[in-house]
Design a protein around this motif. Structure first.
Motif, PDB file in Angstrom:
ATOM      1  N   VAL A 106     -42.220   8.629   4.895  1.00  0.00           N
ATOM      2  CA  VAL A 106     -43.215   7.758   4.559  1.00  0.00           C
ATOM      3  C   VAL A 106     -43.776   7.010   5.775  1.00  0.00           C
ATOM      4  CG1 VAL A 106     -43.740   5.679   3.168  1.00  0.00           C
ATOM      5  CG2 VAL A 106     -42.723   7.640   2.108  1.00  0.00           C
ATOM      6  N   ASP A 107     -42.799   6.283   6.470  1.00  0.00           N
ATOM      7  CA  ASP A 107     -42.842   5.581   7.644  1.00  0.00           C
ATOM      8  C   ASP A 107     -43.616   6.469   8.826  1.00  0.00           C
ATOM      9  OD1 ASP A 107     -41.875   3.232   6.885  1.00  0.00           O
ATOM     10  OD2 ASP A 107     -39.917   3.974   7.916  1.00  0.00           O
ATOM     11  N   THR A 142     -31.096  11.708   0.657  1.00  0.00           N
ATOM     12  CA  THR A 142     -32.469  11.969   0.316  1.00  0.00           C
ATOM     13  C   THR A 142     -33.651  10.932   0.228  1.00  0.00           C
ATOM     14  OG1 THR A 142     -31.718  13.943  -1.152  1.00  0.00           O
ATOM     15  CG2 THR A 142     -33.788  13.069  -1.694  1.00  0.00           C
ATOM     16  N   VAL A 143     -32.974   9.750  -0.325  1.00  0.00           N
ATOM     17  CA  VAL A 143     -33.695   8.612  -0.412  1.00  0.00           C
ATOM     18  C   VAL A 143     -34.225   8.109   1.064  1.00  0.00           C
ATOM     19  CG1 VAL A 143     -33.845   6.202  -1.110  1.00  0.00           C
ATOM     20  CG2 VAL A 143     -32.792   7.864  -2.588  1.00  0.00           C
ATOM     21  N   VAL A 144     -33.148   8.215   2.103  1.00  0.00           N
ATOM     22  CA  VAL A 144     -33.278   7.536   3.158  1.00  0.00           C
ATOM     23  C   VAL A 144     -34.441   8.532   4.000  1.00  0.00           C
ATOM     24  CG1 VAL A 144     -32.218   7.489   5.615  1.00  0.00           C
ATOM     25  CG2 VAL A 144     -31.267   6.525   3.510  1.00  0.00           C
ATOM     26  N   LEU A 145     -34.096   9.854   3.759  1.00  0.00           N
ATOM     27  CA  LEU A 145     -34.972  11.019   4.355  1.00  0.00           C
ATOM     28  C   LEU A 145     -36.701  10.681   3.879  1.00  0.00           C
ATOM     29  CD1 LEU A 145     -35.191  13.448   6.399  1.00  0.00           C
ATOM     30  CD2 LEU A 145     -34.894  14.544   4.592  1.00  0.00           C
ATOM     31  N   ALA A 146     -36.687  10.290   2.616  1.00  0.00           N
ATOM     32  CA  ALA A 146     -38.180  10.280   1.964  1.00  0.00           C
ATOM     33  C   ALA A 146     -38.903   8.812   2.505  1.00  0.00           C
ATOM     34  CB  ALA A 146     -37.943  10.034   0.340  1.00  0.00           C
ATOM     35  N   ASN A 147     -38.001   7.870   2.719  1.00  0.00           N
ATOM     36  CA  ASN A 147     -38.480   6.628   3.319  1.00  0.00           C
ATOM     37  C   ASN A 147     -38.928   6.700   4.849  1.00  0.00           C
ATOM     38  OD1 ASN A 147     -38.623   4.054   1.224  1.00  0.00           O
ATOM     39  ND2 ASN A 147     -36.508   5.134   0.802  1.00  0.00           N
ATOM     40  N   THR A 148     -38.004   7.517   5.499  1.00  0.00           N
ATOM     41  CA  THR A 148     -38.468   7.737   6.931  1.00  0.00           C
ATOM     42  C   THR A 148     -39.680   8.573   7.113  1.00  0.00           C
ATOM     43  OG1 THR A 148     -36.084   7.990   7.422  1.00  0.00           O
ATOM     44  CG2 THR A 148     -37.706   9.181   9.030  1.00  0.00           C
ATOM     45  N   LYS A 201     -42.224   9.652  21.643  1.00  0.00           N
ATOM     46  CA  LYS A 201     -41.363   8.835  21.740  1.00  0.00           C
ATOM     47  C   LYS A 201     -40.997   7.989  20.529  1.00  0.00           C
ATOM     48  CE  LYS A 201     -40.558   4.633  24.158  1.00  0.00           C
ATOM     49  NZ  LYS A 201     -40.940   3.600  25.225  1.00  0.00           N
ATOM     50  N   TYR A 202     -42.044   7.786  19.470  1.00  0.00           N
ATOM     51  CA  TYR A 202     -41.748   7.241  18.243  1.00  0.00           C
ATOM     52  C   TYR A 202     -40.922   8.120  17.337  1.00  0.00           C
ATOM     53  CZ  TYR A 202     -42.826   5.686  13.601  1.00  0.00           C
ATOM     54  OH  TYR A 202     -42.744   5.220  12.203  1.00  0.00           O
ATOM     55  N   LEU A 203     -41.198   9.578  17.528  1.00  0.00           N
ATOM     56  CA  LEU A 203     -40.450  10.420  16.432  1.00  0.00           C
ATOM     57  C   LEU A 203     -39.135  10.497  16.951  1.00  0.00           C
ATOM     58  CD1 LEU A 203     -43.171  13.173  16.172  1.00  0.00           C
ATOM     59  CD2 LEU A 203     -42.433  11.528  14.445  1.00  0.00           C
ATOM     60  N   GLY A 204     -38.913  10.361  18.280  1.00  0.00           N
ATOM     61  CA  GLY A 204     -37.550  10.453  18.867  1.00  0.00           C
ATOM     62  C   GLY A 204     -36.767   9.154  18.355  1.00  0.00           C
ATOM     63  N   LYS A 205     -37.304   8.152  18.224  1.00  0.00           N
ATOM     64  CA  LYS A 205     -36.723   6.582  17.879  1.00  0.00           C
ATOM     65  C   LYS A 205     -36.308   7.097  16.262  1.00  0.00           C
ATOM     66  CE  LYS A 205     -38.593   3.472  21.130  1.00  0.00           C
ATOM     67  NZ  LYS A 205     -39.501   2.063  21.105  1.00  0.00           N
ATOM     68  N   LYS A 206     -37.366   7.646  15.558  1.00  0.00           N
ATOM     69  CA  LYS A 206     -37.027   7.769  14.131  1.00  0.00           C
ATOM     70  C   LYS A 206     -35.941   8.599  13.890  1.00  0.00           C
ATOM     71  CE  LYS A 206     -38.823   5.957  11.342  1.00  0.00           C
ATOM     72  NZ  LYS A 206     -38.634   4.652  10.739  1.00  0.00           N
ATOM     73  N   LEU A 207     -35.873   9.901  14.793  1.00  0.00           N
ATOM     74  CA  LEU A 207     -34.788  10.968  14.524  1.00  0.00           C
ATOM     75  C   LEU A 207     -33.433  10.209  14.789  1.00  0.00           C
ATOM     76  CD1 LEU A 207     -33.896  13.741  14.067  1.00  0.00           C
ATOM     77  CD2 LEU A 207     -34.423  14.066  16.591  1.00  0.00           C
ATOM     78  N   LEU A 208     -33.546   9.342  15.827  1.00  0.00           N
ATOM     79  CA  LEU A 208     -32.314   8.492  16.000  1.00  0.00           C
ATOM     80  C   LEU A 208     -31.662   7.499  15.199  1.00  0.00           C
ATOM     81  CD1 LEU A 208     -30.045   8.008  18.364  1.00  0.00           C
ATOM     82  CD2 LEU A 208     -31.566   6.383  19.142  1.00  0.00           C
ATOM     83  N   THR A 209     -32.562   6.859  14.574  1.00  0.00           N
ATOM     84  CA  THR A 209     -32.478   6.116  13.313  1.00  0.00           C
ATOM     85  C   THR A 209     -31.848   6.840  12.304  1.00  0.00           C
ATOM     86  OG1 THR A 209     -34.210   4.550  14.111  1.00  0.00           O
ATOM     87  CG2 THR A 209     -33.354   4.163  11.844  1.00  0.00           C
ATOM     88  N   LEU A 210     -32.660   8.093  12.098  1.00  0.00           N
ATOM     89  CA  LEU A 210     -32.049   8.858  10.946  1.00  0.00           C
ATOM     90  C   LEU A 210     -30.739   9.172  10.879  1.00  0.00           C
ATOM     91  CD1 LEU A 210     -33.244  10.192   8.308  1.00  0.00           C
ATOM     92  CD2 LEU A 210     -33.947  12.016   9.683  1.00  0.00           C
ATOM     93  N   ILE A 211     -30.465   9.548  12.132  1.00  0.00           N
ATOM     94  CA  ILE A 211     -29.027  10.215  12.422  1.00  0.00           C
ATOM     95  C   ILE A 211     -28.000   9.214  12.317  1.00  0.00           C
ATOM     96  CG2 ILE A 211     -27.448  11.081  14.359  1.00  0.00           C
ATOM     97  CD1 ILE A 211     -30.032  12.768  15.457  1.00  0.00           C
TER      98      ILE A 211
END
Length: 314
Positions: A299-300, A291-297, A2-12
């Motif tokens: 790290v989270d 790239t910066v956004v992906l790296a910080n995601t 569920k957490y990974l799904g939320k992070k993926l949605l946030t990333l998109i």
């Protein structure tokens, strides 16, 4: 999951927002890119042809959705300056920038943790104060100035390391490493100083915790307490800082690549800016920001995986 799904949605969502910002910023910049590229003496037929090539005659939102659709398909358009696919241009320069970024991150992390632990352990001693002062100086030195100084000292005065160009790893592995040492160090000084300051403070806070006093009461040595308990707890939040300094490393590499004449993304970006190559410029900015956004995601996610305290937070 569920957490990974939320992070993926946030990333998109973040990707869409970043793409909107990148696209519309370049639409409001003063100056006609067609006239900048062709010059004021260009014929009307040339101007109309280039406008059609860049799709500048389409409505604004239509151009954005068309550009985004092509980006998602891997089609970043054709560079006006180089007259070739932007995707091929970026992929051809990517290995240099990735190598520089990775080497800078490794140097920053290694020396940041090493001296952060030393200063944290000997914080109130003469050595600790000297190292702490040096780390503060490292925070204040601009990477481009340091790049010039390193180039002059180690390249011109002592001729120990190359100051220009890049040798591909496929041609000469150690030659590639040698060509990246000076630019990596120029970028890493400031980044490692951030890690040092943060880790030193984190160690100092943890040394005041109750579990340290309990360990001392049980007769454990100072080194065992530091490396067995304190350092592990102090390093966990430091991972977040390492992720954040990646943005500084990426931005610093743009200038450093031009100082050391490295054929990477940074050098390509400066060229695209100078000739107002809109397709190339938009794609490069989107790539760097994402790239910066992906790296910080990442790290989270890593923080959540290795720190059980974060996993308990709903």
């Amino acid at each position: 999951m569920k957490y990974l799904g939320k992070k993926l949605l946030t990333l998109i969502t973040t990707f869409i927002l970043v793409s909107l910002i990148v696209f519309f910023v370049f639409q409001i910049i003063p100056g006609d890119p067609v006239l900048i590229i062709l010059g004021p003496e260009a014929e009307e037929a040339q101007i109309l042809a280039l406008r059609e090539t860049l799709r500048l005659d389409n409505p604004l939102f239509s151009r954005y959705f068309l550009w985004l659709r092509n980006i998602l398909r891997g089609d970043m358009g054709i560079s006006v300056r180089y007259n070739m696919s932007v995707s091929e241009l970026i992929s051809g320069r990517l290995s240099v920038t990735l190598s520089l970024t990775l080497m800078s991150l490794l140097i920053s992390t290694f020396f940041g943790i090493l001296f952060g632990v030393i200063i944290g352990k000997y914080n109130d001693t003469f050595i600790g104060k000297i190292l702490s002062t040096l780390s503060q100086i490292g925070l204040s030195i601009p990477s481009f100035w340091l790049g010039f100084m390193l180039s002059f000292v180690f390249g011109v005065l002592f001729s120990l390391l190359p100051t220009s160009g890049f040798v591909p790893f496929s041609v000469n592995f150690w030659g590639a490493i040698r060509s990246l040492i000076l630019p990596s160090v120029a970028i890493s000084i400031g980044a490692s100083s951030v890690i040092i300051r943060f880790l030193k403070n984190s160690i100092a806070i943890n040394l005041e915790e109750d579990y340290v006093r309990t360990a001392k009461s049980r007769g454990q040595s100072g080194n065992k307490i530091l490396f067995g308990h304190v350092l592990r707890n102090a390093l966990l939040p430091s991972i977040t800082i390492i992720g954040l300094i990646l943005a500084d490393i990426v931005s610093g590499s743009i200038i450093i690549e031009n100082i050391f004449n490295l054929p990477g993304i940074g050098q390509l970006l400066i060229t695209a800016i100078s000739v107002r190559d809109l397709p190339l410029l938009q794609s490069l900015c989107l790539y760097i920001l994402f790239t910066v956004v992906l790296a910080n995601t990442a790290v989270d996610v890593i923080n959540r995986l290795i720190d059980p305290r974060i996993r308990r937070v709903k």
